[in-house]
Design a protein around this motif. Structure first.
Motif, PDB file in Angstrom:
ATOM      1  N   TRP A 148       0.843  -1.198   0.000  1.00 28.73           N
ATOM      2  CA  TRP A 148       0.000   0.000   0.000  1.00 28.73           C
ATOM      3  C   TRP A 148       0.878   1.247   0.000  1.00 28.73           C
ATOM      4  N   CYS A 149       1.927   1.244   0.790  1.00 32.02           N
ATOM      5  CA  CYS A 149       2.836   2.395   0.842  1.00 32.02           C
ATOM      6  C   CYS A 149       3.497   2.622  -0.509  1.00 32.02           C
ATOM      7  N   ASP A 150       3.910   1.543  -1.158  1.00 29.22           N
ATOM      8  CA  ASP A 150       4.543   1.683  -2.471  1.00 29.22           C
ATOM      9  C   ASP A 150       3.567   2.276  -3.484  1.00 29.22           C
ATOM     10  N   GLU A 151       2.314   1.872  -3.402  1.00 26.34           N
ATOM     11  CA  GLU A 151       1.301   2.349  -4.341  1.00 26.34           C
ATOM     12  C   GLU A 151       0.919   3.807  -4.097  1.00 26.34           C
ATOM     13  N   HIS A 152       1.155   4.300  -2.886  1.00 24.80           N
ATOM     14  CA  HIS A 152       0.758   5.666  -2.531  1.00 24.80           C
ATOM     15  C   HIS A 152       1.955   6.521  -2.149  1.00 24.80           C
ATOM     16  N   ALA A 153       3.109   6.190  -2.702  1.00 25.11           N
ATOM     17  CA  ALA A 153       4.347   6.879  -2.325  1.00 25.11           C
ATOM     18  C   ALA A 153       4.256   8.384  -2.527  1.00 25.11           C
ATOM     19  N   ASP A 154       3.600   8.813  -3.604  1.00 25.01           N
ATOM     20  CA  ASP A 154       3.524  10.248  -3.886  1.00 25.01           C
ATOM     21  C   ASP A 154       2.696  11.006  -2.862  1.00 25.01           C
ATOM     22  N   GLU A 155       1.806  10.307  -2.161  1.00 25.24           N
ATOM     23  CA  GLU A 155       0.926  10.957  -1.191  1.00 25.24           C
ATOM     24  C   GLU A 155       1.453  10.876   0.245  1.00 25.24           C
ATOM     25  N   LEU A 156       2.474  10.073   0.472  1.00 22.89           N
ATOM     26  CA  LEU A 156       2.930   9.802   1.834  1.00 22.89           C
ATOM     27  C   LEU A 156       3.947  10.804   2.357  1.00 22.89           C
ATOM     28  N   GLY A 157       4.704  11.460   1.480  1.00 20.80           N
ATOM     29  CA  GLY A 157       5.781  12.303   1.967  1.00 20.80           C
ATOM     30  C   GLY A 157       6.759  11.465   2.768  1.00 20.80           C
ATOM     31  N   THR A 158       7.120  11.925   3.958  1.00 20.00           N
ATOM     32  CA  THR A 158       8.029  11.154   4.809  1.00 20.00           C
ATOM     33  C   THR A 158       7.363   9.910   5.367  1.00 20.00           C
ATOM     34  N   GLY A 159       6.033   9.901   5.397  1.00 17.33           N
ATOM     35  CA  GLY A 159       5.295   8.782   5.978  1.00 17.33           C
ATOM     36  C   GLY A 159       4.907   9.003   7.423  1.00 17.33           C
ATOM     37  N   TYR A 160       5.549   9.975   8.100  1.00 19.65           N
ATOM     38  CA  TYR A 160       5.304  10.156   9.529  1.00 19.65           C
ATOM     39  C   TYR A 160       3.866  10.602   9.804  1.00 19.65           C
ATOM     40  N   SER A 161       3.423  11.655   9.117  1.00 23.13           N
ATOM     41  CA  SER A 161       2.080  12.172   9.377  1.00 23.13           C
ATOM     42  C   SER A 161       1.017  11.124   9.084  1.00 23.13           C
ATOM     43  N   VAL A 162       1.158  10.433   7.958  1.00 23.49           N
ATOM     44  CA  VAL A 162       0.169   9.418   7.590  1.00 23.49           C
ATOM     45  C   VAL A 162       0.191   8.255   8.573  1.00 23.49           C
ATOM     46  N   SER A 163       1.370   7.908   9.074  1.00 23.16           N
ATOM     47  CA  SER A 163       1.442   6.828  10.067  1.00 23.16           C
ATOM     48  C   SER A 163       0.666   7.199  11.328  1.00 23.16           C
ATOM     49  N   LYS A 164       0.707   8.472  11.705  1.00 16.59           N
ATOM     50  CA  LYS A 164      -0.024   8.910  12.885  1.00 16.59           C
ATOM     51  C   LYS A 164      -1.516   9.079  12.593  1.00 16.59           C
ATOM     52  N   ASP A 165      -1.869   9.482  11.347  1.00 15.50           N
ATOM     53  CA  ASP A 165      -3.279   9.453  10.940  1.00 15.50           C
ATOM     54  C   ASP A 165      -3.837   8.047  11.148  1.00 15.50           C
ATOM     55  N   ALA A 166      -3.063   7.056  10.712  1.00 15.79           N
ATOM     56  CA  ALA A 166      -3.517   5.666  10.800  1.00 15.79           C
ATOM     57  C   ALA A 166      -3.694   5.232  12.251  1.00 15.79           C
ATOM     58  N   VAL A 167      -2.779   5.651  13.125  1.00 16.81           N
ATOM     59  CA  VAL A 167      -2.914   5.309  14.550  1.00 16.81           C
ATOM     60  C   VAL A 167      -4.191   5.910  15.123  1.00 16.81           C
ATOM     61  N   ILE A 168      -4.501   7.143  14.742  1.00 14.41           N
ATOM     62  CA  ILE A 168      -5.721   7.788  15.236  1.00 14.41           C
ATOM     63  C   ILE A 168      -6.959   7.034  14.757  1.00 14.41           C
ATOM     64  N   TRP A 169      -7.043   6.752  13.452  1.00 18.56           N
ATOM     65  CA  TRP A 169      -8.222   6.064  12.932  1.00 18.56           C
ATOM     66  C   TRP A 169      -8.314   4.634  13.454  1.00 18.56           C
ATOM     67  N   TYR A 170      -7.180   3.977  13.617  1.00 17.45           N
ATOM     68  CA  TYR A 170      -7.171   2.641  14.229  1.00 17.45           C
ATOM     69  C   TYR A 170      -7.772   2.700  15.624  1.00 17.45           C
ATOM     70  N   THR A 171      -7.392   3.710  16.388  1.00 19.58           N
ATOM     71  CA  THR A 171      -7.929   3.877  17.739  1.00 19.58           C
ATOM     72  C   THR A 171      -9.435   4.060  17.714  1.00 19.58           C
ATOM     73  N   LEU A 172      -9.922   4.918  16.836  1.00 19.67           N
ATOM     74  CA  LEU A 172     -11.356   5.193  16.781  1.00 19.67           C
ATOM     75  C   LEU A 172     -12.150   3.935  16.433  1.00 19.67           C
ATOM     76  N   HIS A 173     -11.670   3.175  15.457  1.00 23.25           N
ATOM     77  CA  HIS A 173     -12.382   1.954  15.071  1.00 23.25           C
ATOM     78  C   HIS A 173     -12.309   0.882  16.157  1.00 23.25           C
ATOM     79  N   ARG A 174     -11.102   0.624  16.646  1.00 20.81           N
ATOM     80  CA  ARG A 174     -10.929  -0.479  17.606  1.00 20.81           C
ATOM     81  C   ARG A 174     -11.550  -0.194  18.959  1.00 20.81           C
ATOM     82  N   SER A 175     -11.610   1.066  19.347  1.00 16.95           N
ATOM     83  CA  SER A 175     -12.184   1.391  20.659  1.00 16.95           C
ATOM     84  C   SER A 175     -13.639   0.951  20.750  1.00 16.95           C
ATOM     85  N   VAL A 176     -14.367   1.067  19.654  1.00 14.91           N
ATOM     86  CA  VAL A 176     -15.773   0.650  19.650  1.00 14.91           C
ATOM     87  C   VAL A 176     -15.867  -0.872  19.733  1.00 14.91           C
ATOM     88  N   GLU A 177     -15.015  -1.564  18.993  1.00 19.48           N
ATOM     89  CA  GLU A 177     -15.040  -3.024  19.005  1.00 19.48           C
ATOM     90  C   GLU A 177     -14.632  -3.576  20.369  1.00 19.48           C
TER      91      GLU A 177
END
Length: 274
Positions: A148-177
């Protein structure tokens, strides 16, 4: 047991050898916790037991999880990386490694347990990037996340911000489950903090990069200030706190949301200091 008291509780802290994780491990031990530390190197602070882990390596994560016997009452996912190692590598540690370790330890976590994930102010655009990150969240393996990262390399930049976006959304989804099992999950998002990540950003970009980032309190945070919030989030005193994103940033996000401050963090290519 009083608010903030961890007496008799077994807790796991990743990133215990430096920065926020080191201060957190010390604070939890002072509050009576049995601290199990995970990191690539042994911490200087006292922990009940220590197990080496490399969050970029699924086998290392599995070995560390297996080495932890008995129940886990609280998990603090603090470890993370920034820098110029490549976006896939950063996502592989900050998001994939966090997810793998959490999944490995969840069978040991009883009702009443809690998980605190560490996001970042770099994830301040997480709502705008929801559609992008949805694909990353849908991956189920490390290889899938890398593709997925390879396919979206142009949108990731360093990857740091997107990695933290993912942690936030992971938290929101998993907290309900996880609430169905009586387990809480929240995400603490530090603002600029005196950690090794901030030091790396200074070396890579020069100290002047901080000049363009508003700081309502006039300074960056100390690791202990972030650690105390993490300790509270997983404590008995926060027993009804679930699925929340807490911006521990000295008021920066309040300024952004009210239009009093520009949002100068969270761009996909921008390094962070939390």
């Amino acid at each position: 047991m009083t608010t903030g008291d961890y007496s008799g509780r077994r807790v796991v802290v990743t990133g215990c050898a430096s920065g926020i994780g080191e201060r957190l491990a010390a604070q939890l031990a002072d509050r009576g916790a049995q601290v199990i530390g995970l990191d690539r190197r042994r911490p200087r602070v006292h922990v009940e037991s220590f197990h080496p882990v490399d969050l970029s390596d699924s086998e290392s994560i599995g070995a560390a999880a297996t080495a932890i016997d008995g129940p886990v009452d609280a998990l603090f996912n603090v470890a993370g990386i920034s820098g110029t190692v490549g976006s896939a590598a950063i996502v592989g540690v900050n998001f994939v490694g966090t997810r793998e370790l959490t999944d490995a330890l969840l069978p040991r976590m009883p009702a009443g347990a809690a998980i605190a994930n560490t996001g970042s102010i770099a994830g301040s655009h997480y709502q705008r990037r929801r559609d992008l990150v949805t694909g990353l969240l849908a991956t189920t393996t490390r290889d899938g996340a890398r593709r997925w990262c390879d396919e979206h390399a142009d949108e990731l930049g360093t990857g740091y911000s997107v990695s933290k976006d993912a942690v936030i959304w992971y938290t929101l989804h998993r907290s309900v489950e996880l609430a169905e099992r009586g387990i809480r999950m929240n995400c603490v998002c530090p603002g600029l903090t005196e950690t090794p990540i901030l030091a790396d950003s200074r070396r890579a970009r020069g100290a002047a990069f901080l000049d363009g980032i508003p700081m309502p309190l006039g300074r960056v945070a100390e690791p202990a200030e972030q650690a105390s919030v993490l300790a509270f989030v997983n404590s008995p005193g926060a027993s009804y706190l679930n699925g929340q994103v807490l911006w521990v940033d000295g008021g920066y996000m309040a300024g952004v949301q009210t239009g009093r401050l520009p949002n100068t963090t969270g761009a996909a290519g921008k390094a962070d200091g939390s």
